[in-house]
Design a protein around this motif. Structure first.
Motif, PDB file in Angstrom:
ATOM      1  N   GLU A  34       0.838  -1.197   0.000  1.00  0.00           N
ATOM      2  CA  GLU A  34       0.000   0.000   0.000  1.00  0.00           C
ATOM      3  C   GLU A  34       0.876   1.252   0.000  1.00  0.00           C
ATOM      4  OE1 GLU A  34      -3.677   2.082   2.503  1.00  0.00           O
ATOM      5  OE2 GLU A  34      -2.879   0.127   3.116  1.00  0.00           O
ATOM      6  N   LYS A  35       1.938   1.215   0.789  1.00  0.00           N
ATOM      7  CA  LYS A  35       2.823   2.380   0.891  1.00  0.00           C
ATOM      8  C   LYS A  35       3.595   2.620  -0.413  1.00  0.00           C
ATOM      9  CE  LYS A  35       3.527   1.296   5.780  1.00  0.00           C
ATOM     10  NZ  LYS A  35       4.520   0.796   6.760  1.00  0.00           N
ATOM     11  N   SER A  36       3.930   1.538  -1.114  1.00  0.00           N
ATOM     12  CA  SER A  36       4.773   1.668  -2.307  1.00  0.00           C
ATOM     13  C   SER A  36       3.986   1.462  -3.602  1.00  0.00           C
ATOM     14  CB  SER A  36       5.922   0.657  -2.242  1.00  0.00           C
ATOM     15  OG  SER A  36       5.416  -0.661  -2.155  1.00  0.00           O
ATOM     16  N   PHE A  37       2.667   1.610  -3.519  1.00  0.00           N
ATOM     17  CA  PHE A  37       1.796   1.368  -4.672  1.00  0.00           C
ATOM     18  C   PHE A  37       2.121   2.313  -5.842  1.00  0.00           C
ATOM     19  CE2 PHE A  37      -1.982   2.401  -7.131  1.00  0.00           C
ATOM     20  CZ  PHE A  37      -2.501   1.151  -7.451  1.00  0.00           C
ATOM     21  N   ILE A  38       2.210   1.748  -7.022  1.00  0.00           N
ATOM     22  CA  ILE A  38       2.371   2.549  -8.248  1.00  0.00           C
ATOM     23  C   ILE A  38       1.101   2.472  -9.086  1.00  0.00           C
ATOM     24  CG2 ILE A  38       3.644   2.827 -10.403  1.00  0.00           C
ATOM     25  CD1 ILE A  38       6.089   1.631  -9.003  1.00  0.00           C
ATOM     26  N   SER A  39       0.685   1.257  -9.436  1.00  0.00           N
ATOM     27  CA  SER A  39      -0.504   1.076 -10.271  1.00  0.00           C
ATOM     28  C   SER A  39      -0.982  -0.375 -10.151  1.00  0.00           C
ATOM     29  CB  SER A  39      -0.200   1.399 -11.743  1.00  0.00           C
ATOM     30  OG  SER A  39       0.773   0.495 -12.250  1.00  0.00           O
ATOM     31  N   ALA A  40      -2.134  -0.641 -10.739  1.00  0.00           N
ATOM     32  CA  ALA A  40      -2.683  -1.993 -10.718  1.00  0.00           C
ATOM     33  C   ALA A  40      -3.183  -2.354 -12.112  1.00  0.00           C
ATOM     34  CB  ALA A  40      -3.828  -2.083  -9.720  1.00  0.00           C
ATOM     35  N   GLY A  98      -7.866  -4.933 -25.227  1.00  0.00           N
ATOM     36  CA  GLY A  98      -8.037  -3.669 -24.515  1.00  0.00           C
ATOM     37  C   GLY A  98      -8.852  -3.793 -23.246  1.00  0.00           C
ATOM     38  N   LYS A  99      -9.006  -5.010 -22.746  1.00  0.00           N
ATOM     39  CA  LYS A  99      -9.783  -5.233 -21.519  1.00  0.00           C
ATOM     40  C   LYS A  99      -8.930  -5.126 -20.260  1.00  0.00           C
ATOM     41  CE  LYS A  99     -13.626  -6.094 -23.710  1.00  0.00           C
ATOM     42  NZ  LYS A  99     -14.786  -5.157 -23.603  1.00  0.00           N
ATOM     43  N   LEU A 100      -7.620  -5.238 -20.414  1.00  0.00           N
ATOM     44  CA  LEU A 100      -6.716  -5.113 -19.279  1.00  0.00           C
ATOM     45  C   LEU A 100      -6.357  -3.633 -19.113  1.00  0.00           C
ATOM     46  CD1 LEU A 100      -5.128  -6.866 -17.200  1.00  0.00           C
ATOM     47  CD2 LEU A 100      -3.180  -6.716 -18.760  1.00  0.00           C
ATOM     48  N   ARG A 101      -6.684  -3.071 -17.962  1.00  0.00           N
ATOM     49  CA  ARG A 101      -6.521  -1.649 -17.726  1.00  0.00           C
ATOM     50  C   ARG A 101      -5.429  -1.393 -16.692  1.00  0.00           C
ATOM     51  NH1 ARG A 101     -11.458  -3.093 -16.082  1.00  0.00           N
ATOM     52  NH2 ARG A 101     -11.106  -2.144 -14.026  1.00  0.00           N
ATOM     53  N   THR A 102      -4.832  -0.224 -16.770  1.00  0.00           N
ATOM     54  CA  THR A 102      -3.897   0.221 -15.734  1.00  0.00           C
ATOM     55  C   THR A 102      -4.619   1.246 -14.874  1.00  0.00           C
ATOM     56  OG1 THR A 102      -1.954  -0.154 -17.131  1.00  0.00           O
ATOM     57  CG2 THR A 102      -1.694   1.323 -15.246  1.00  0.00           C
ATOM     58  N   GLU A 103      -4.815   0.910 -13.606  1.00  0.00           N
ATOM     59  CA  GLU A 103      -5.564   1.778 -12.694  1.00  0.00           C
ATOM     60  C   GLU A 103      -4.626   2.392 -11.663  1.00  0.00           C
ATOM     61  OE1 GLU A 103      -8.469   2.560 -13.277  1.00  0.00           O
ATOM     62  OE2 GLU A 103      -9.465   0.938 -14.380  1.00  0.00           O
ATOM     63  N   GLY A 104      -4.961   3.618 -11.245  1.00  0.00           N
ATOM     64  CA  GLY A 104      -4.123   4.335 -10.293  1.00  0.00           C
ATOM     65  C   GLY A 104      -4.679   4.322  -8.877  1.00  0.00           C
ATOM     66  N   LYS A 105      -4.187   5.268  -8.078  1.00  0.00           N
ATOM     67  CA  LYS A 105      -4.490   5.281  -6.647  1.00  0.00           C
ATOM     68  C   LYS A 105      -5.952   5.564  -6.309  1.00  0.00           C
ATOM     69  CE  LYS A 105       0.156   6.621  -5.135  1.00  0.00           C
ATOM     70  NZ  LYS A 105       0.969   7.606  -4.392  1.00  0.00           N
ATOM     71  N   GLU A 106      -6.666   6.214  -7.210  1.00  0.00           N
ATOM     72  CA  GLU A 106      -8.051   6.577  -6.902  1.00  0.00           C
ATOM     73  C   GLU A 106      -9.069   5.541  -7.388  1.00  0.00           C
ATOM     74  OE1 GLU A 106      -8.918   9.160  -4.955  1.00  0.00           O
ATOM     75  OE2 GLU A 106      -6.734   9.246  -4.704  1.00  0.00           O
ATOM     76  N   TYR A 107      -8.592   4.479  -7.991  1.00  0.00           N
ATOM     77  CA  TYR A 107      -9.514   3.478  -8.526  1.00  0.00           C
ATOM     78  C   TYR A 107     -10.194   2.717  -7.385  1.00  0.00           C
ATOM     79  CZ  TYR A 107     -11.320  -0.698 -10.823  1.00  0.00           C
ATOM     80  OH  TYR A 107     -12.141  -1.722 -11.264  1.00  0.00           O
ATOM     81  N   VAL A 108     -11.530   2.659  -7.426  1.00  0.00           N
ATOM     82  CA  VAL A 108     -12.308   1.889  -6.445  1.00  0.00           C
ATOM     83  C   VAL A 108     -12.433   0.457  -6.956  1.00  0.00           C
ATOM     84  CG1 VAL A 108     -14.514   1.648  -5.264  1.00  0.00           C
ATOM     85  CG2 VAL A 108     -13.572   3.932  -5.685  1.00  0.00           C
ATOM     86  N   VAL A 109     -11.882  -0.470  -6.226  1.00  0.00           N
ATOM     87  CA  VAL A 109     -11.852  -1.873  -6.652  1.00  0.00           C
ATOM     88  C   VAL A 109     -13.262  -2.450  -6.659  1.00  0.00           C
ATOM     89  CG1 VAL A 109     -10.911  -4.164  -6.147  1.00  0.00           C
ATOM     90  CG2 VAL A 109      -9.533  -2.119  -5.724  1.00  0.00           C
ATOM     91  N   GLN A 110     -13.578  -3.189  -7.714  1.00  0.00           N
ATOM     92  CA  GLN A 110     -14.886  -3.810  -7.875  1.00  0.00           C
ATOM     93  C   GLN A 110     -14.811  -5.298  -7.550  1.00  0.00           C
ATOM     94  OE1 GLN A 110     -17.626  -1.746  -8.735  1.00  0.00           O
ATOM     95  NE2 GLN A 110     -15.961  -0.308  -8.281  1.00  0.00           N
ATOM     96  N   LYS A 129       1.727  -3.162  -9.219  1.00  0.00           N
ATOM     97  CA  LYS A 129       3.105  -2.707  -9.404  1.00  0.00           C
ATOM     98  C   LYS A 129       3.444  -1.780  -8.272  1.00  0.00           C
ATOM     99  CE  LYS A 129       3.211  -3.037 -14.475  1.00  0.00           C
ATOM    100  NZ  LYS A 129       3.448  -2.320 -15.751  1.00  0.00           N
ATOM    101  N   THR A 130       4.602  -2.029  -7.621  1.00  0.00           N
ATOM    102  CA  THR A 130       5.024  -1.246  -6.464  1.00  0.00           C
ATOM    103  C   THR A 130       6.493  -0.849  -6.626  1.00  0.00           C
ATOM    104  OG1 THR A 130       5.817  -3.103  -5.140  1.00  0.00           O
ATOM    105  CG2 THR A 130       3.454  -2.622  -5.043  1.00  0.00           C
ATOM    106  N   PHE A 131       6.938   0.009  -5.692  1.00  0.00           N
ATOM    107  CA  PHE A 131       8.339   0.425  -5.703  1.00  0.00           C
ATOM    108  C   PHE A 131       9.255  -0.679  -5.170  1.00  0.00           C
ATOM    109  CE2 PHE A 131       6.290   4.697  -5.334  1.00  0.00           C
ATOM    110  CZ  PHE A 131       6.755   5.199  -6.544  1.00  0.00           C
ATOM    111  N   LEU A 132       8.659  -1.688  -4.513  1.00  0.00           N
ATOM    112  CA  LEU A 132       9.473  -2.743  -3.905  1.00  0.00           C
ATOM    113  C   LEU A 132      10.073  -3.654  -4.946  1.00  0.00           C
ATOM    114  CD1 LEU A 132       7.209  -3.700  -0.869  1.00  0.00           C
ATOM    115  CD2 LEU A 132       9.215  -2.229  -0.900  1.00  0.00           C
TER     116      LEU A 132
END
Length: 367
Positions: A317-323, A344-356, A364-367
């Motif tokens: 969570e602390k090192s989150f980049i995208s999902a 085109g069904k695989l999306r790159t979502e950022g920090k504000e994306y509400v998981v469904q 993807k993280t900084f780790l």
């Protein structure tokens, strides 16, 4: 871990149902009142057919379902709020769970004693609800006395609590549950601190006989409970046969479908009850899949992508980049992650994306 407490009058099938859904024999099930004194706790797995499907796509070696906790609480009786039948102790156990599953008896059986002598699930629900409301009234009245002293000294939090109590008391006196009172977000926050029994979300489980499970619509008590649940609590009533579920948990998996088919039903009610309780708790599932494992991860409804990543490991969570995210149905239709990406069904979502619920994710993280 969040928990759902199974409550009801004595001898309605609570302990039998608890043993079935937890696949254990922790709870004593006997034909006499208060055979359960201390609450029994058990972990339940959430049925999820999506895991096997994703495993087939990824060639996973292992499947790991979501889990949460069920608690079997001793039967309440009329007068519990004043201590009848060890009621204060049992009400305290209910206070510790996050949601309530009221089991109500919707079957006749002269061999099984009914604490009220006759079968009438709506009357039984009213008995339980009355005791919960009376317990909450007693709780807020004691709370009022304590907070009045603090409010006189200028404590704003105490005053906010008193203001809410002033609204809650007449509402509860009408026999209504606290969760039904319209409140602002600020009042909702105050309500949590009151730990009221009637503020907990509630689900009903209609316990029917073995020969009624295939056609519950023919049981008039089931129809009444469903109507009551919808119009008084805005919730659902699940039909289940504790008798059947107790038999199913003794059979190997390959024989369960055959047993149910012989009764004229495709599946028992325990799986539905577990899933409904999971949603009642505000829990949702996202999925990860790969050669090593396909796994269901539990999040709260409304959680964003970084919080979902944090369920795997707090550092994520602390090192989150995208999902990288794809809806379950889209992945199944595509047949593979690679094909989902091409479509085109695989999306790159950022920090504000509400998981469904049902999102298949890789972080993807900084780790």
């Amino acid at each position: 871990m969040l928990s759902a407490g199974i409550v009801g009058l004595p001898n309605v099938g609570k302990s039998t149902l608890f043993n079935a859904v937890t696949q254990t024999r922790k709870a004593m099930a006997a034909n006499y009142r208060f055979c359960t004194i201390e609450p029994n706790q058990g972990i339940v797995t959430v049925p999820d057919d999506r895991l096997a499907v994703l495993s087939g796509i990824s060639g996973s070696q292992k499947l790991i379902p979501a889990i949460f906790e069920f608690v079997d609480i001793a039967g309440l009786v009329k007068g519990a709020s004043t201590g009848e039948g060890l009621g204060n102790q049992f009400l305290g156990h209910i206070r510790e769970v996050d949601a309530i599953i009221q089991v109500v008896r919707c079957f006749e059986n002269s061999d099984i004693e009914h604490v009220m002598d006759t079968v009438d699930p709506i009357r039984d629900i009213d008995v339980i609800n009355t005791e919960l409301v009376l317990a909450d009234l007693d709780s807020i009245q004691k709370r009022r006395t304590k907070q009045q002293k603090l409010a006189k000294g200028g404590d704003k939090k105490a005053q906010a609590e008193l203001d809410l109590i002033d609204r809650l008391e007449p509402w509860l006196n009408e026999g209504k549950f606290a969760f039904g009172l319209e409140m602002s977000p600020e009042e909702q926050a105050v309500l949590k601190g009151l730990f009221l029994l009637t503020a907990k979300p509630t689900l009903f489980a209609c316990n029917v006989s073995e020969d009624e499970l295939a056609h519950p619509e023919n049981n008039p008590w089931v129809a009444k409970v469903r109507d009551y649940a919808e119009h008084h609590h805005g919730t659902r009533a699940v039909v289940v046969s504790a008798e059947i579920e107790s038999e199913l948990c003794t059979l190997p998996p390959e024989e369960r479908a055959e047993y149910l088919a012989g009764l004229g039903v495709e599946q028992g009610g325990a799986g539905t009850l577990i899933k409904e309780a999971y949603y009642l708790l505000g829990l949702r599932t996202y999925l990860t899949t790969g050669e090593k494992e396909t796994r269901a991860w539990t999040i709260r409804a409304g959680d964003k992508a970084p919080q979902a990543a944090g369920v795997i490991h707090s550092d994520f969570e602390k090192s989150f980049i995208s999902a990288e995210t794809v809806a379950y149905d889209d992945l199944v239709a595509a047949g593979s992650i690679a094909r989902a990406r091409e479509l085109g069904k695989l999306r790159t979502e950022g920090k504000e994306y509400v998981v469904q619920d049902g999102d298949v994710m890789e972080f993807k993280t900084f780790l």
